[in-house]
Design an enzyme around this catalytic site. Structure first.
Site, short mmCIF file in Angstrom:
data_model
loop_
_atom_site.label_atom_id
_atom_site.label_comp_id
_atom_site.label_asym_id
_atom_site.label_seq_id
_atom_site.Cartn_x
_atom_site.Cartn_y
_atom_site.Cartn_z
N GLY A 61 0.80 -1.22 0.00
CA GLY A 61 0.00 0.00 0.00
C GLY A 61 0.84 1.27 0.00
N VAL B 265 2.30 2.67 2.35
CA VAL B 265 3.52 2.56 3.15
C VAL B 265 4.44 1.48 2.58
CG1 VAL B 265 4.43 1.93 5.42
CG2 VAL B 265 2.49 3.46 5.24
N ARG C 287 -3.67 -4.59 -7.31
CA ARG C 287 -2.66 -3.69 -6.77
C ARG C 287 -1.26 -4.13 -7.20
NH1 ARG C 287 -3.48 -0.74 -0.94
NH2 ARG C 287 -3.34 1.29 -1.92
N THR D 86 0.80 0.83 11.81
CA THR D 86 0.60 1.50 13.11
C THR D 86 -0.33 0.62 13.94
OG1 THR D 86 0.80 3.62 12.00
CG2 THR D 86 -0.18 3.63 14.20
N LEU E 227 6.44 8.57 7.44
CA LEU E 227 6.33 9.34 6.20
C LEU E 227 4.96 10.00 6.10
CD1 LEU E 227 4.31 7.88 3.90
CD2 LEU E 227 6.20 6.30 3.77
N CYS F 67 -4.58 8.47 8.77
CA CYS F 67 -3.92 8.15 10.04
C CYS F 67 -4.42 8.92 11.27
CB CYS F 67 -2.43 8.40 9.89
SG CYS F 67 -1.68 7.31 8.67
N PHE G 199 -7.14 14.62 0.47
CA PHE G 199 -7.04 15.13 1.85
C PHE G 199 -5.93 16.15 2.03
CE2 PHE G 199 -3.46 13.29 4.26
CZ PHE G 199 -2.97 12.33 3.38
N ARG H 73 -8.66 9.26 1.67
CA ARG H 73 -9.11 8.61 2.90
C ARG H 73 -9.32 9.66 4.00
NH1 ARG H 73 -4.77 3.80 3.22
NH2 ARG H 73 -3.37 5.54 2.77
N ARG I 159 -8.64 26.44 2.78
CA ARG I 159 -7.20 26.15 2.89
C ARG I 159 -6.34 27.40 2.86
NH1 ARG I 159 -5.97 20.88 4.43
NH2 ARG I 159 -7.43 19.48 3.47
#
Ligand code: NAD
Ligand code: UPG
EC number: 1.1.1.22
Length: 480
Positions: free
Chosen positions: A10, A12, A38, A128, A159, A272, A334, A342, A447
């Site tokens: 993925g 990471v 993938r 994580t 990261l 995250c 995001f 996500r 933003r």
């Protein structure tokens, strides 16, 4: 030759392993995944994720000492070091639902490692995970060990998306936690030697297992807390006439505080922050620390407040209704420089506007229509499961159209919301946009990418997070 296998290809697993392969030509790195599409994408010209610099790294090592495969068991069996970088979503059912980490994928990876291994392994937690996960993993592995020695290490990844390659090339630190036994120390040293190919020794920190696991959750909680802090201040700025950019600059000049991560926004997103804070909250509750849990919960509450405050501002400014009005949404990812959506704040903002019956026209340079429709129709936390286990046929929102140009999105619109800080939104021809919009024409900058004064000169009514309010907006009802 040392062999590394990473389970999970993925955001990471892919970039991290590509950089290890680049920096360590003498190590063979195989990234495996249960998701065939993938892996096919990793082996193609069109990589499954967009990340600046990633293409070059993959092209240099793929087929040399970097491989992508669905033959999970074979490569796990052959590896000396196994990284596990699978999904650790928030549980949606049962004990701890809505907070605790769902370790289903981790556990099944650990059981598979135990089943297929025939030689000693170093198993590295890259995902994580909650504190003490290594203990559970150790139990699964050693109960099925057949005399094989397993060493579990915690090596959380820090990261950030959009800068993943840069972060991996020059990490602030690499953190490795292990058992304080001779075998544990040997395993820590073996992993340290991998990173030492390019990371200076003083940036490789070694700790005990629990410190490493907890440091990852703590780091994300601290980062998110800074954003919620500045966002909380942004609401007060709007109420008082202070300017959040000036306040953040003045506050960040204090070297004890520092200037980074103080940009007020429509709210933080990403896979995250929310997940890891919820996880932290749950761990605190399980350890009988409700006060600590409540403290961290507040970071998420302010984030939710910021998103709903933004929606309320849009609706309140436009005569308290957006029913049937076209609202352009610029940016859905995001953050900039990623196609990842996500937990993007855009999902909540769009839901809020759809709830008030707006017609939404969305443009994002990296996000596809299919992805946007999936995101808007998916239940909370469903996105964080392997793709083939996610709901397949989203109900398309007829009120939502996705276009490939900011000018098209804004044509005939009553209002425009900027929800991602893509650089290209700074240099759009706002006069042209204004000319093609309904009047009064509204800009809601979530933003702080546009210059509100310049846009006001053109004729827009402008709302920028945490900035002094337009005269138009001052008389509108409170937005909380
Ligand atoms: N995305 C980030 O920026 C980031 C940064 C640091 C840490 N993390 C953590 O890293 C972990 C992975 O995150 P991600 O963003 O890479 O997730 P991801 O969803 O992009 O990738 C996870 C991959 O694991 C695969 N997988 C799941 N179970 C498997 C199994 N049993 N065998 C083989 N493959 C399996 C899935 O198919 C998926 O492709 C999470 O714990 C996350 O919290 C993410
Ligand atoms: O001043 C700021 C900085 C960030 N954000 C928002 O915060 C979110 C997260 O941004 P960022 O942290 O840059 O991206 P992530 O890829 O989510 O990275 C975070 O989460 C990763 C996963 O755990 C960690 O590895 C990283 O260290 C941590 O920065 C995004 O929506 C940003 O727009 C703000 O609103 N204001």
């Amino acid at each position: 030759m040392v062999k590394i296998c990473c389970i999970g290809a993925g955001y990471v697993g892919g970039p991290t392993m590509a950089v290890i392969a680049l920096k360590c030509p003498a190590i063979e790195v195989v990234v495996v995944d249960i998701a065939k599409p993938r892996i096919d994408a990793w082996n193609s010209e069109q990589l499954p994720i967009y990340e600046p610099g990633l293409d070059e790294v993959v092209k240099e090592c793929r087929g040399r000492n970097l491989f992508f495969s669905t033959d999970v068991e074979k490569h796990v069996a052959e590896a000396d070091i196994i990284f596990v970088s699978v999904n650790t979503p928030t549980k949606t059912r049962g004990l701890g639902a809505g907070k605790a980490a769902d370790l289903t994928y981790w556990e099944s990876a650990a059981r598979m490692i135990a089943d297929v291994s025939k030689s000693d392994k170093i198993v590295v937690e890259k995902s994580t995970v909650p504190v003490k996960t290594a203990e559970a993993i150790e139990k699964i592995l050693t109960h099925n060990s057949k005399g094989i020695n397993y060493q579990i290490l915690s090596n959380p990844e820090f990261l950030a998306e959009g800068t993943a390659i840069e972060d991996l090339f020059k990490p602030d630190r690499v953190l490795i936690g292990g058992r304080e036994t001779p075998e544990g120390k040997k395993a820590v040293q073996a992993l340290k030697e991998v990173y030492a190919h390019w990371v200076p020794e003083d940036r490789i920190i070694t700790t005990n297992l629990w410190s490493a696991e907890l440091s990852k959750l703590a780091a994300n909680a601290f980062l998110a807390q800074r954003i919620s802090s500045v966002n909380a201040i942004s609401a007060l700025c709007e109420a008082t006439g202070a300017n959040v950019s000036e306040v953040a600059y003045a506050v960040g000049k204090d070297t004890r505080i520092g200037p980074k991560f103080l940009n007020a926004s429509v709210g933080f997103g990403g896979s995250c922050f929310q997940k890891d804070i919820l996880n932290l909250v749950y761990i605190c509750e399980c350890n009988g620390l409700p006060e600590v849990a409540n403290y961290w919960k507040q970071v998420i509450k302010i984030n939710d407040y910021q998103k709903s405050r933004f929606v309320n501002r849009v609706v309140a400014s436009m005569f308290n209704t957006v029913s049937g009005k076209k609202i352009a949404v610029l940016g859905f990812a995001f953050k900039k420089d990623t196609g990842d959506t996500r937990e993007t704040p855009a999902i909540d903002v769009c839901h809020g506007l759809l709830g008030d019956k707006a017609q939404i026209s969305i443009y994002d340079p990296q996000v596809t229509e299919d992805q946007i429709q999936r995101d808007l129709s998916m239940a909370k936390f469903d996105w964080d499961h392997p793709r083939h286990l996610q709901p397949t046929s989203p109900t398309a929102f007829k009120q939502v159209s996705v276009v490939w140009d900011a000018y098209e999105a804004t044509k005939g619109a009553h209002g425009l919301c900027i929800l991602t800080e893509w650089d290209e939104f700074k240099t759009l021809d706002y006069q042209r946009i204004f000319d093609n919009m309904q009047k009064p024409a509204f800009v809601f900058d979530g933003r702080n990418v546009v210059d509100p004064e310049k846009l006001r000169e053109i004729g827009f009514i402008v709302y920028s997070i945490g900035k002094p309010l337009d005269a138009w907006l001052k008389d509108m009802p409170a937005v909380a």
